[in-house]
Design a protein around this motif. Structure first.
Motif, short mmCIF file in Angstrom:
data_model
loop_
_atom_site.label_atom_id
_atom_site.label_comp_id
_atom_site.label_asym_id
_atom_site.label_seq_id
_atom_site.Cartn_x
_atom_site.Cartn_y
_atom_site.Cartn_z
N MET A 7 -5.19 -22.21 -1.73
CA MET A 7 -4.77 -21.16 -2.66
C MET A 7 -3.37 -21.45 -3.17
O MET A 7 -2.48 -21.84 -2.41
CB MET A 7 -4.81 -19.80 -1.95
N THR A 8 -3.18 -21.24 -4.46
CA THR A 8 -1.87 -21.45 -5.09
C THR A 8 -1.07 -20.14 -5.08
O THR A 8 -1.63 -19.06 -4.85
CB THR A 8 -2.03 -21.91 -6.55
N ALA A 9 0.21 -20.26 -5.37
CA ALA A 9 1.06 -19.08 -5.46
C ALA A 9 0.56 -18.14 -6.55
O ALA A 9 0.58 -16.92 -6.38
CB ALA A 9 2.51 -19.50 -5.74
N ALA A 10 0.07 -18.69 -7.66
CA ALA A 10 -0.44 -17.86 -8.75
C ALA A 10 -1.71 -17.10 -8.34
O ALA A 10 -1.97 -16.01 -8.83
CB ALA A 10 -0.73 -18.72 -9.98
N GLU A 11 -2.49 -17.67 -7.45
CA GLU A 11 -3.73 -17.02 -7.00
C GLU A 11 -3.48 -15.99 -5.90
O GLU A 11 -4.32 -15.13 -5.65
CB GLU A 11 -4.72 -18.08 -6.48
N PHE A 12 -2.31 -16.09 -5.24
CA PHE A 12 -2.06 -15.22 -4.11
C PHE A 12 -1.96 -13.74 -4.50
O PHE A 12 -2.53 -12.89 -3.82
CB PHE A 12 -0.80 -15.63 -3.33
N ALA A 13 -1.23 -13.42 -5.55
CA ALA A 13 -1.05 -12.01 -5.93
C ALA A 13 -2.38 -11.30 -6.21
O ALA A 13 -2.62 -10.21 -5.67
CB ALA A 13 -0.10 -11.88 -7.12
N PRO A 14 -3.29 -11.88 -7.02
CA PRO A 14 -4.58 -11.22 -7.20
C PRO A 14 -5.40 -11.15 -5.91
O PRO A 14 -6.08 -10.16 -5.66
CB PRO A 14 -5.30 -12.06 -8.24
N PHE A 15 -5.30 -12.18 -5.08
CA PHE A 15 -5.98 -12.16 -3.77
C PHE A 15 -5.46 -11.00 -2.93
O PHE A 15 -6.25 -10.25 -2.34
CB PHE A 15 -5.75 -13.49 -3.04
N ARG A 16 -4.14 -10.85 -2.86
CA ARG A 16 -3.53 -9.78 -2.07
C ARG A 16 -3.98 -8.41 -2.56
O ARG A 16 -4.31 -7.52 -1.77
CB ARG A 16 -2.01 -9.89 -2.15
N GLN A 17 -4.02 -8.23 -3.88
CA GLN A 17 -4.42 -6.95 -4.47
C GLN A 17 -5.87 -6.61 -4.11
O GLN A 17 -6.16 -5.54 -3.57
CB GLN A 17 -4.25 -6.99 -5.99
N VAL A 18 -6.77 -7.51 -4.42
CA VAL A 18 -8.20 -7.25 -4.19
C VAL A 18 -8.50 -7.13 -2.70
O VAL A 18 -9.25 -6.24 -2.29
CB VAL A 18 -9.05 -8.36 -4.85
N SER A 19 -7.92 -7.98 -1.89
CA SER A 19 -8.16 -7.92 -0.45
C SER A 19 -7.65 -6.61 0.14
O SER A 19 -8.31 -6.02 1.00
CB SER A 19 -7.48 -9.10 0.26
N SER A 20 -6.50 -6.16 -0.31
CA SER A 20 -5.95 -4.89 0.18
C SER A 20 -6.83 -3.72 -0.23
O SER A 20 -7.10 -2.82 0.59
CB SER A 20 -4.53 -4.69 -0.34
N GLU A 21 -7.29 -3.72 -1.47
CA GLU A 21 -8.18 -2.64 -1.93
C GLU A 21 -9.47 -2.61 -1.12
O GLU A 21 -9.93 -1.54 -0.71
CB GLU A 21 -8.48 -2.82 -3.42
N GLU A 22 -10.05 -3.77 -0.89
CA GLU A 22 -11.30 -3.86 -0.14
C GLU A 22 -11.09 -3.45 1.31
O GLU A 22 -11.89 -2.72 1.90
CB GLU A 22 -11.86 -5.27 -0.23
N TYR A 23 -10.02 -3.92 1.92
CA TYR A 23 -9.72 -3.59 3.31
C TYR A 23 -9.48 -2.09 3.48
O TYR A 23 -10.00 -1.48 4.42
CB TYR A 23 -8.52 -4.41 3.77
N ALA A 24 -8.75 -1.50 2.56
CA ALA A 24 -8.52 -0.06 2.61
C ALA A 24 -9.84 0.70 2.48
O ALA A 24 -10.13 1.61 3.26
CB ALA A 24 -7.54 0.35 1.52
N ARG A 25 -10.65 0.31 1.49
CA ARG A 25 -11.93 0.99 1.26
C ARG A 25 -12.84 0.91 2.49
O ARG A 25 -13.41 1.90 2.92
CB ARG A 25 -12.64 0.38 0.05
#
Length: 156
Positions: A7-25
């Motif tokens: 994973m690149t630095a550019a891919e990390f922010a969207p990964f963090r967002q989606v993963s956090s949303e999914e984990y919270a849900r």
């Protein structure tokens, strides 16, 4: 067929967002967390585990790329604990348009190879009770239940 690409630095922010949303849900759906504050809690947990983002020691984050199309199809995050020769998959996500094509199975096979190359002798993961599709996949791939957490609601 998949290819795991670091994973690149550019891919990390969207990964963090989606993963956090999914984990919270999933935590809310399972009854482990209240909905209020769940997203912030998920962000905090991921940030605590990945203080150096995609470069955090012993954590390997990959973009799952479809080898046929060359397009990103999802991601997988694994932690390798060299002290106990164990790996733990924190996250596996396949984008909806790529699901049911065998990409998750291939990614899991590839992550086995990554974990072995890093000295792991075992690999584990957590799956939420309500995620029956993931449970079926993991069972098919040789994972077995090691413990079960139980709870009950005290409301109504």
């Amino acid at each position: 067929m998949t290819v795991l690409v670091p994973m690149t630095a550019a891919e990390f922010a969207p990964f963090r967002q989606v993963s956090s949303e999914e984990y919270a849900r999933e935590n809310v759906e399972s009854g482990r967390w209240l909905e209020e504050g769940s997203l912030e809690r998920a962000f905090n947990e991921i940030d605590k585990l990945l203080p150096q983002r995609e470069n955090t020691k012993n954590h390997k984050l990959f973009t799952i790329t479809c080898s046929i199309t060359g397009k990103p199809a999802g991601n997988i995050w694994v932690f390798i604990d060299p002290e106990i020769a164990t790996a733990f998959i924190y996250n596996l996500e396949i984008l909806p348009e790529f699901r049911r094509q065998g990409l998750a199975q291939q990614a899991l096979r590839e992550i086995d190879d990554v974990a072995k190359a890093c000295g792991a002798k075992k690999i584990g993961l957590h799956v939420f009770q309500q995620n029956s599709k993931a449970q079926a996949l993991y069972k098919k791939m040789g994972y077995a239940v090691l413990s079960i957490n139980m709870g009950k609601s005290l409301e109504g």
